[in-house]
Scaffold this motif. Structure first.
Motif, PDB file in Angstrom:
ATOM      1  N   ASP A 203       0.224  -0.159  15.098  1.00  0.00           N
ATOM      2  CA  ASP A 203       0.310   1.218  14.583  1.00  0.00           C
ATOM      3  C   ASP A 203       0.703   1.202  13.114  1.00  0.00           C
ATOM      4  N   GLY A 204      -0.109   1.858  12.298  1.00  0.00           N
ATOM      5  CA  GLY A 204       0.197   1.976  10.880  1.00  0.00           C
ATOM      6  C   GLY A 204      -0.364   0.868  10.029  1.00  0.00           C
ATOM      7  N   TYR A 205      -0.754  -0.255  10.638  1.00  0.00           N
ATOM      8  CA  TYR A 205      -1.158  -1.427   9.856  1.00  0.00           C
ATOM      9  C   TYR A 205      -2.674  -1.629   9.771  1.00  0.00           C
ATOM     10  N   ILE A 250       7.186   6.590   7.344  1.00  0.00           N
ATOM     11  CA  ILE A 250       7.225   7.844   6.584  1.00  0.00           C
ATOM     12  C   ILE A 250       5.815   8.244   6.153  1.00  0.00           C
ATOM     13  N   ALA A 251       5.045   7.252   5.676  1.00  0.00           N
ATOM     14  CA  ALA A 251       3.680   7.536   5.224  1.00  0.00           C
ATOM     15  C   ALA A 251       2.824   8.076   6.362  1.00  0.00           C
ATOM     16  N   ILE A 328       3.200   6.277  13.291  1.00  0.00           N
ATOM     17  CA  ILE A 328       2.528   7.024  14.356  1.00  0.00           C
ATOM     18  C   ILE A 328       1.011   7.079  14.148  1.00  0.00           C
ATOM     19  N   ASN A 329       0.524   6.576  13.029  1.00  0.00           N
ATOM     20  CA  ASN A 329      -0.912   6.509  12.762  1.00  0.00           C
ATOM     21  C   ASN A 329      -1.116   5.556  11.585  1.00  0.00           C
ATOM     22  N   ALA A 333      -3.872   5.252   1.303  1.00  0.00           N
ATOM     23  CA  ALA A 333      -3.186   4.844   0.083  1.00  0.00           C
ATOM     24  C   ALA A 333      -2.342   5.967  -0.511  1.00  0.00           C
ATOM     25  N   ALA A 334      -2.849   7.211  -0.485  1.00  0.00           N
ATOM     26  CA  ALA A 334      -2.123   8.330  -1.086  1.00  0.00           C
ATOM     27  C   ALA A 334      -0.802   8.591  -0.372  1.00  0.00           C
ATOM     28  N   SER A 335      -0.800   8.476   0.945  1.00  0.00           N
ATOM     29  CA  SER A 335       0.437   8.707   1.701  1.00  0.00           C
ATOM     30  C   SER A 335       1.428   7.561   1.513  1.00  0.00           C
ATOM     31  N   ILE A 336       0.915   6.337   1.426  1.00  0.00           N
ATOM     32  CA  ILE A 336       1.793   5.186   1.185  1.00  0.00           C
ATOM     33  C   ILE A 336       2.457   5.318  -0.182  1.00  0.00           C
ATOM     34  N   GLU A 337       1.678   5.699  -1.165  1.00  0.00           N
ATOM     35  CA  GLU A 337       2.225   5.893  -2.513  1.00  0.00           C
ATOM     36  C   GLU A 337       3.275   6.996  -2.519  1.00  0.00           C
ATOM     37  N   ALA A 338       3.013   8.093  -1.811  1.00  0.00           N
ATOM     38  CA  ALA A 338       3.965   9.205  -1.754  1.00  0.00           C
ATOM     39  C   ALA A 338       5.258   8.790  -1.067  1.00  0.00           C
ATOM     40  N   ALA A 339       5.140   8.044   0.028  1.00  0.00           N
ATOM     41  CA  ALA A 339       6.332   7.601   0.761  1.00  0.00           C
ATOM     42  C   ALA A 339       7.182   6.663  -0.101  1.00  0.00           C
ATOM     43  N   ALA A 340       6.504   5.842  -0.905  1.00  0.00           N
ATOM     44  CA  ALA A 340       7.222   4.894  -1.763  1.00  0.00           C
ATOM     45  C   ALA A 340       7.829   5.578  -2.983  1.00  0.00           C
ATOM     46  N   ASN A 341       7.244   6.698  -3.380  1.00  0.00           N
ATOM     47  CA  ASN A 341       7.713   7.395  -4.591  1.00  0.00           C
ATOM     48  C   ASN A 341       7.764   8.912  -4.351  1.00  0.00           C
TER      49      ASN A 341
END
Length: 387
Positions: A203-205, A250-251, A328-329, A333-341
Motif C-alpha cells: 500500500d502506497g508504494y 500522509i500523502a 491507504i492508497n 508526486a504532487a501529494s508526496i511533495e505536499a506531504a513533505a513540504n
C-alpha cells in the motif's frame, strides 16, 4: 643415339671418376626439376586459396571500405507482415540479429551499415513491437525502427489514489498477467525492494504512472519497478528513509481527500496541525473520510455513514488518534511533495463543498467549519446519488 652412347662407342667406357661426375650432374638436374615442379604446384595452390579467400572476405572488405554489396541486402520493399520486438537495452548488434532471424533483412551487416550511417537515430530506437515486412531493404527497416510512430506498446496506466487490489486488476487487464501472479509476488516484499518501514505491505508504494509492460514481464518485475519509482520520488522530495512510511501515509490521505493540486499543501498542513495538537479541536484525531473508505473498500460516494465511522479498524481516524498504520492508497508526486513540504497556516478543518469540481474550503474554528459543512450538505441534497 645419345651423346653418352656416341662417346662410349668412339672412346669406350669413360673412367670411373668421369662416370661419378656425370651421375652427380644428372642428379642435380633431376633435383632442380623436382623443385621447380613443387614451386609450380605451390603457386597453383596459393592462387586457388587466394581466390577462395577473396570470395569469402569480399563482403567484409566492402563493409570496411564503406560500400555494400548488393548480395548482402534485399532489394525491398518486402512483403507480408512480421512483428519484431525490440527489448529495452537492445544494442544495434542485437537488433540486427533479431531482424536477420525474422527474415526482415538479408544480413546483419546490411542493417549495421544503415544504423552506423545515422548513430543519433540508432541510439533513439525505443523498445516495443514493430510491424515490418520480410525481405526489406536494410535502410528501410532501420527507418521504420527509428520512427516512434511505428512502435506498438502494451501500456498500463495506473492513476493516483488506487488501492492495491485495484492496481493489480488494472495491471492484469493491460498485460494479460493473472492477478494471482501479482498477489503471489506481493508475498515476497523484500524481493520487490520494499523498505523495512513498509512492514511488508505494498500500500502506497506502487507509484501511479504509465508503464510499458506486457505478458512477458513477470509480475514481480513490474511491481519492483513501481516500488523503485515511489522511492525515487520520496528521495526527490527530500524525504529521509526513516520518514518514508509516515510521509507516504500522509500523502495517501491527501490523495484521497483532494482533487486540485493547489489545495494539497494546505491539507497537509491541516493533518500536521491535528497531529501536533492532541488537545486541539479534534483532540489529535484526523477524522478523514478517505481512511474510512479504505476500510470499506468502496468508492463513488462523498462522506461516510455513522456506522462506518464506528468501525474498530486501526484505519478509522474518527476513533483512533494519530496516523493510521500505513498508506491507504498509492499517492502521486504532487501529494508526496505536499506531504513533505506542507503549507504554512493555522487551519484545522477543510471540506470539499463541491466534490464534483473539487472546490475545498479551509477553516480555523469550528464555527467556520460548520458553515462550510452546511454548504457541502446543500450540495448533497442536490446530488443525492453521490452522497
Amino acid at each position: 643415339m645419345t651423346q653418352n652412347q656416341l662417346d662410349t662407342t668412339i672412346f669406350g667406357e669413360p673412367p670411373p671418376e668421369a662416370q661419378r661426375r656425370r651421375h652427380r650432374h644428372q642428379r642435380r638436374r633431376t633435383g632442380k626439376g623436382r623443385r621447380l615442379l613443387t614451386l609450380l604446384l605451390a603457386v597453383v595452390l596459393v592462387g586457388g586459396a587466394t581466390a577462395v579467400a577473396f570470395t569469402l572476405l569480399k563482403p567484409m572488405v566492402s563493409s570496411m571500405l564503406g560500400g555494400s554489396s548488393e548480395a548482402e541486402d534485399f532489394p525491398g520493399p518486402g512483403e507480408g507482415d512480421v512483428q519484431v520486438t525490440v527489448k529495452a537495452g537492445d544494442s544495434g548488434e542485437s537488433i540486427a540479429t533479431t531482424l536477420k532471424a525474422a527474415g526482415v533483412v538479408k544480413t546483419r551487416t546490411a542493417y549495421l551499415e544503415a544504423s552506423a550511417a545515422d548513430p543519433e537515430a540508432s541510439a533513439a530506437i525505443q523498445a516495443g513491437v514493430y510491424t515490418l515486412k520480410k525481405g526489406m531493404k536494410a535502410s528501410d527497416a532501420f527507418a521504420m525502427l527509428a520512427n516512434p510512430a511505428n512502435r506498438t506498446v502494451t501500456r498500463a496506466t495506473i492513476p493516483e489514489g488506487l488501492w492495491v487490489n485495484e492496481i493489480f486488476a488494472r495491471l492484469s487487464k493491460a498485460t494479460g498477467v493473472p492477478v494471482a501472479d501479482y498477489q503471489a509476488a506481493a508475498k515476497n516484499p523484500q524481493a520487490l525492494g520494499l523498505p523495512e518501514s513498509a512492514k511488508g505491505r505494498l500500500d502506497g508504494y506502487l507509484f501511479p504512472s504509465s508503464y510499458e509492460f506486457d505478458d512477458k514481464v513477470p509480475a514481480a518485475t513490474q511491481l519492483k519497478q513501481m516500488v523503485a519509482l515511489t522511492l525515487a520520488e520520496l528521495k526527490k522530495a527530500g524525504v529521509e528513509p526513516d520518514e518514508y512510511n509516515r510521509i507516504l501515509t500522509i500523502a495517501s490521505i491527501i490523495e484521497g481527500e483532494v482533487n486540485g493540486d493547489a489545495d494539497r499543501a494546505k491539507v497537509a498542513r491541516v493533518i500536521e496541525n491535528r497531529l501536533n495538537d492532541p488537545n486541539g479541536p479534534t483532540v489529535g484525531m484526523l477524522q478523514m473520510d478517505s481512511t474510512v473508505h479504505y476500510i470499506e473498500q468502496e468508492r463513488g460516494r462523498a462522506g461516510t455513514s455513522n456506522e462506518a465511522r464506528n468501525s474498530d479498524s486501526p484505519y478509522n481516524t474518527y476513533k483512533v488518534k494519530g496516523l493510521p498504520p500505513g498508506p491507504i492508497n498509492s499517492p502521486g508526486a504532487a501529494s508526496i511533495e505536499a506531504a513533505a513540504n506542507p503549507a504554512d497556516g493555522p487551519w484545522f478543518y477543510f471540506v470539499a463543498v463541491n466534490p464534483t469540481t473539487g472546490e475545498t474550503k479551509f477553516a480555523t474554528t469550528q464555527a467556520e467549519h460548520d458553515a462550510n459543512v452546511r454548504e457541502f450538505n446543500e450540495w448533497c441534497s442536490a446530488n443525492k446519488d453521490k452522497c
